[in-house]
Scaffold this motif. Structure first.
Motif, PDB file in Angstrom:
ATOM      1  N   VAL A  58      24.984 -29.057 -43.008  1.00  0.00           N
ATOM      2  CA  VAL A  58      24.385 -27.961 -43.776  1.00  0.00           C
ATOM      3  C   VAL A  58      23.819 -26.915 -42.827  1.00  0.00           C
ATOM      4  CG1 VAL A  58      22.467 -27.350 -45.299  1.00  0.00           C
ATOM      5  CG2 VAL A  58      23.910 -29.301 -45.853  1.00  0.00           C
ATOM      6  N   GLN A  59      23.132 -27.336 -41.786  1.00  0.00           N
ATOM      7  CA  GLN A  59      22.577 -26.387 -40.830  1.00  0.00           C
ATOM      8  C   GLN A  59      23.675 -25.618 -40.104  1.00  0.00           C
ATOM      9  OE1 GLN A  59      20.048 -28.777 -38.396  1.00  0.00           O
ATOM     10  NE2 GLN A  59      18.404 -28.861 -39.902  1.00  0.00           N
ATOM     11  N   LYS A  60      24.774 -26.299 -39.787  1.00  0.00           N
ATOM     12  CA  LYS A  60      25.859 -25.652 -39.052  1.00  0.00           C
ATOM     13  C   LYS A  60      26.537 -24.572 -39.886  1.00  0.00           C
ATOM     14  CE  LYS A  60      30.108 -26.552 -36.558  1.00  0.00           C
ATOM     15  NZ  LYS A  60      31.074 -27.524 -36.097  1.00  0.00           N
ATOM     16  N   TYR A  61      26.750 -24.843 -41.166  1.00  0.00           N
ATOM     17  CA  TYR A  61      27.501 -23.920 -42.000  1.00  0.00           C
ATOM     18  C   TYR A  61      26.628 -23.032 -42.885  1.00  0.00           C
ATOM     19  CZ  TYR A  61      31.548 -26.481 -40.463  1.00  0.00           C
ATOM     20  OH  TYR A  61      32.520 -27.049 -39.689  1.00  0.00           O
ATOM     21  N   ARG A  62      25.345 -23.082 -42.692  1.00  0.00           N
ATOM     22  CA  ARG A  62      24.437 -22.279 -43.501  1.00  0.00           C
ATOM     23  C   ARG A  62      24.504 -20.820 -43.067  1.00  0.00           C
ATOM     24  NH1 ARG A  62      18.276 -23.704 -43.239  1.00  0.00           N
ATOM     25  NH2 ARG A  62      19.101 -25.581 -44.177  1.00  0.00           N
ATOM     26  N   ASN A  63      24.515 -19.953 -44.059  1.00  0.00           N
ATOM     27  CA  ASN A  63      24.458 -18.525 -43.811  1.00  0.00           C
ATOM     28  C   ASN A  63      23.138 -18.048 -44.383  1.00  0.00           C
ATOM     29  OD1 ASN A  63      24.674 -15.783 -43.702  1.00  0.00           O
ATOM     30  ND2 ASN A  63      26.707 -15.684 -44.601  1.00  0.00           N
ATOM     31  N   LYS A  64      22.258 -17.552 -43.554  1.00  0.00           N
ATOM     32  CA  LYS A  64      20.923 -17.169 -44.011  1.00  0.00           C
ATOM     33  C   LYS A  64      20.962 -16.000 -44.991  1.00  0.00           C
ATOM     34  CE  LYS A  64      18.707 -18.911 -39.901  1.00  0.00           C
ATOM     35  NZ  LYS A  64      17.885 -18.669 -38.747  1.00  0.00           N
ATOM     36  N   GLU A  65      22.039 -15.229 -45.005  1.00  0.00           N
ATOM     37  CA  GLU A  65      22.132 -14.078 -45.882  1.00  0.00           C
ATOM     38  C   GLU A  65      22.699 -14.435 -47.259  1.00  0.00           C
ATOM     39  OE1 GLU A  65      24.205 -10.927 -43.923  1.00  0.00           O
ATOM     40  OE2 GLU A  65      23.056 -11.185 -42.093  1.00  0.00           O
ATOM     41  N   PHE A  66      23.191 -15.650 -47.437  1.00  0.00           N
ATOM     42  CA  PHE A  66      23.780 -16.053 -48.714  1.00  0.00           C
ATOM     43  C   PHE A  66      22.696 -16.414 -49.705  1.00  0.00           C
ATOM     44  CE2 PHE A  66      25.352 -19.358 -51.580  1.00  0.00           C
ATOM     45  CZ  PHE A  66      26.396 -18.668 -52.175  1.00  0.00           C
ATOM     46  N   ASP A  67      22.765 -15.826 -50.882  1.00  0.00           N
ATOM     47  CA  ASP A  67      21.844 -16.145 -51.970  1.00  0.00           C
ATOM     48  C   ASP A  67      22.675 -16.323 -53.230  1.00  0.00           C
ATOM     49  OD1 ASP A  67      19.753 -16.497 -53.712  1.00  0.00           O
ATOM     50  OD2 ASP A  67      19.131 -14.397 -53.690  1.00  0.00           O
ATOM     51  N   TYR A  73      25.098 -13.973 -57.385  1.00  0.00           N
ATOM     52  CA  TYR A  73      26.379 -14.137 -58.063  1.00  0.00           C
ATOM     53  C   TYR A  73      26.155 -14.565 -59.501  1.00  0.00           C
ATOM     54  CZ  TYR A  73      28.002 -14.022 -53.286  1.00  0.00           C
ATOM     55  OH  TYR A  73      28.243 -13.637 -52.002  1.00  0.00           O
ATOM     56  N   SER A  74      27.023 -14.103 -60.366  1.00  0.00           N
ATOM     57  CA  SER A  74      26.924 -14.515 -61.757  1.00  0.00           C
ATOM     58  C   SER A  74      28.328 -14.765 -62.295  1.00  0.00           C
ATOM     59  CB  SER A  74      26.214 -13.444 -62.593  1.00  0.00           C
ATOM     60  OG  SER A  74      26.975 -12.255 -62.594  1.00  0.00           O
ATOM     61  N   ASP A  75      28.391 -15.523 -63.343  1.00  0.00           N
ATOM     62  CA  ASP A  75      29.656 -15.888 -63.950  1.00  0.00           C
ATOM     63  C   ASP A  75      29.942 -14.908 -65.080  1.00  0.00           C
ATOM     64  OD1 ASP A  75      31.872 -17.074 -65.002  1.00  0.00           O
ATOM     65  OD2 ASP A  75      30.999 -19.070 -65.175  1.00  0.00           O
ATOM     66  N   THR A  76      30.720 -13.857 -64.804  1.00  0.00           N
ATOM     67  CA  THR A  76      30.979 -12.836 -65.810  1.00  0.00           C
ATOM     68  C   THR A  76      31.789 -13.374 -66.985  1.00  0.00           C
ATOM     69  OG1 THR A  76      32.888 -12.060 -64.543  1.00  0.00           O
ATOM     70  CG2 THR A  76      30.804 -10.906 -64.198  1.00  0.00           C
ATOM     71  N   TYR A  77      32.628 -14.376 -66.728  1.00  0.00           N
ATOM     72  CA  TYR A  77      33.413 -14.962 -67.822  1.00  0.00           C
ATOM     73  C   TYR A  77      32.481 -15.560 -68.874  1.00  0.00           C
ATOM     74  CZ  TYR A  77      36.381 -18.117 -70.454  1.00  0.00           C
ATOM     75  OH  TYR A  77      37.012 -18.768 -71.476  1.00  0.00           O
ATOM     76  N   VAL A  78      31.510 -16.334 -68.438  1.00  0.00           N
ATOM     77  CA  VAL A  78      30.579 -16.964 -69.375  1.00  0.00           C
ATOM     78  C   VAL A  78      29.746 -15.903 -70.083  1.00  0.00           C
ATOM     79  CG1 VAL A  78      28.578 -18.489 -69.549  1.00  0.00           C
ATOM     80  CG2 VAL A  78      30.517 -19.162 -68.152  1.00  0.00           C
ATOM     81  N   GLN A  79      29.325 -14.879 -69.358  1.00  0.00           N
ATOM     82  CA  GLN A  79      28.534 -13.814 -69.980  1.00  0.00           C
ATOM     83  C   GLN A  79      29.332 -13.097 -71.072  1.00  0.00           C
ATOM     84  OE1 GLN A  79      27.418 -11.390 -66.660  1.00  0.00           O
ATOM     85  NE2 GLN A  79      25.866 -12.822 -65.936  1.00  0.00           N
ATOM     86  N   GLU A  80      30.594 -12.766 -70.784  1.00  0.00           N
ATOM     87  CA  GLU A  80      31.427 -12.097 -71.772  1.00  0.00           C
ATOM     88  C   GLU A  80      31.735 -13.016 -72.963  1.00  0.00           C
ATOM     89  OE1 GLU A  80      32.607  -8.815 -71.880  1.00  0.00           O
ATOM     90  OE2 GLU A  80      31.091  -8.599 -70.312  1.00  0.00           O
ATOM     91  N   LEU A  81      31.929 -14.301 -72.683  1.00  0.00           N
ATOM     92  CA  LEU A  81      32.183 -15.265 -73.755  1.00  0.00           C
ATOM     93  C   LEU A  81      30.978 -15.375 -74.680  1.00  0.00           C
ATOM     94  CD1 LEU A  81      34.127 -17.313 -74.977  1.00  0.00           C
ATOM     95  CD2 LEU A  81      33.169 -19.033 -73.431  1.00  0.00           C
ATOM     96  N   ARG A  82      29.787 -15.388 -74.106  1.00  0.00           N
ATOM     97  CA  ARG A  82      28.572 -15.438 -74.937  1.00  0.00           C
ATOM     98  C   ARG A  82      28.453 -14.200 -75.812  1.00  0.00           C
ATOM     99  NH1 ARG A  82      24.798 -17.831 -70.225  1.00  0.00           N
ATOM    100  NH2 ARG A  82      25.300 -20.012 -70.542  1.00  0.00           N
TER     101      ARG A  82
END
Length: 99
Positions: free
Chosen positions: A38-47, A51-60
């Motif tokens: 986890v430490q090796k592949y961690r990207n500190k800028e990733f949050d 990100y959101s799931d637009t498919y689920v939002q549109e389905l709702r």
């Protein structure tokens, strides 16, 4: 570890009935290796919250509109340009294998 789940799809282990109330016994070496990976592949800028799931939002939205008896028009961006026909290369590949 290669599957990206959206934040609203993740549940704490204690909320999953199939996991039971027992705590998993982890081998200290496996735990140490996991932390290193986890430490090796961690990207500190990733949050993941970015990100959101637009498919689920549109389905709702569609379900809510249908429940109210309304017609729903999607606001999702439409794909631009023609999609490549994958069937022809697949058929050609099969024919090549047959020969």
């Amino acid at each position: 570890m290669h599957v990206l789940n959206y934040l609203d799809e993740m549940k704490p282990i204690d909320e999953i009935p199939e996991m039971g109330n027992t705590k998993a016994k982890l081998d200290p070496q496996e735990l140490s290796l996991g932390k290193i990976l986890v430490q090796k592949y961690r990207n500190k800028e990733f949050d993941i919250g970015d990100y959101s799931d637009t498919y689920v939002q549109e389905l709702r939205k569609l379900i809510d509109a249908k429940m109210k008896g309304k017609t729903f028009v999607s606001t999702a961006p439409k794909e631009k340009g023609p999609t490549k026909d994958l069937l022809q290369p697949l058929k050609a590949s099969i024919e090549t294998k047959k020969k």
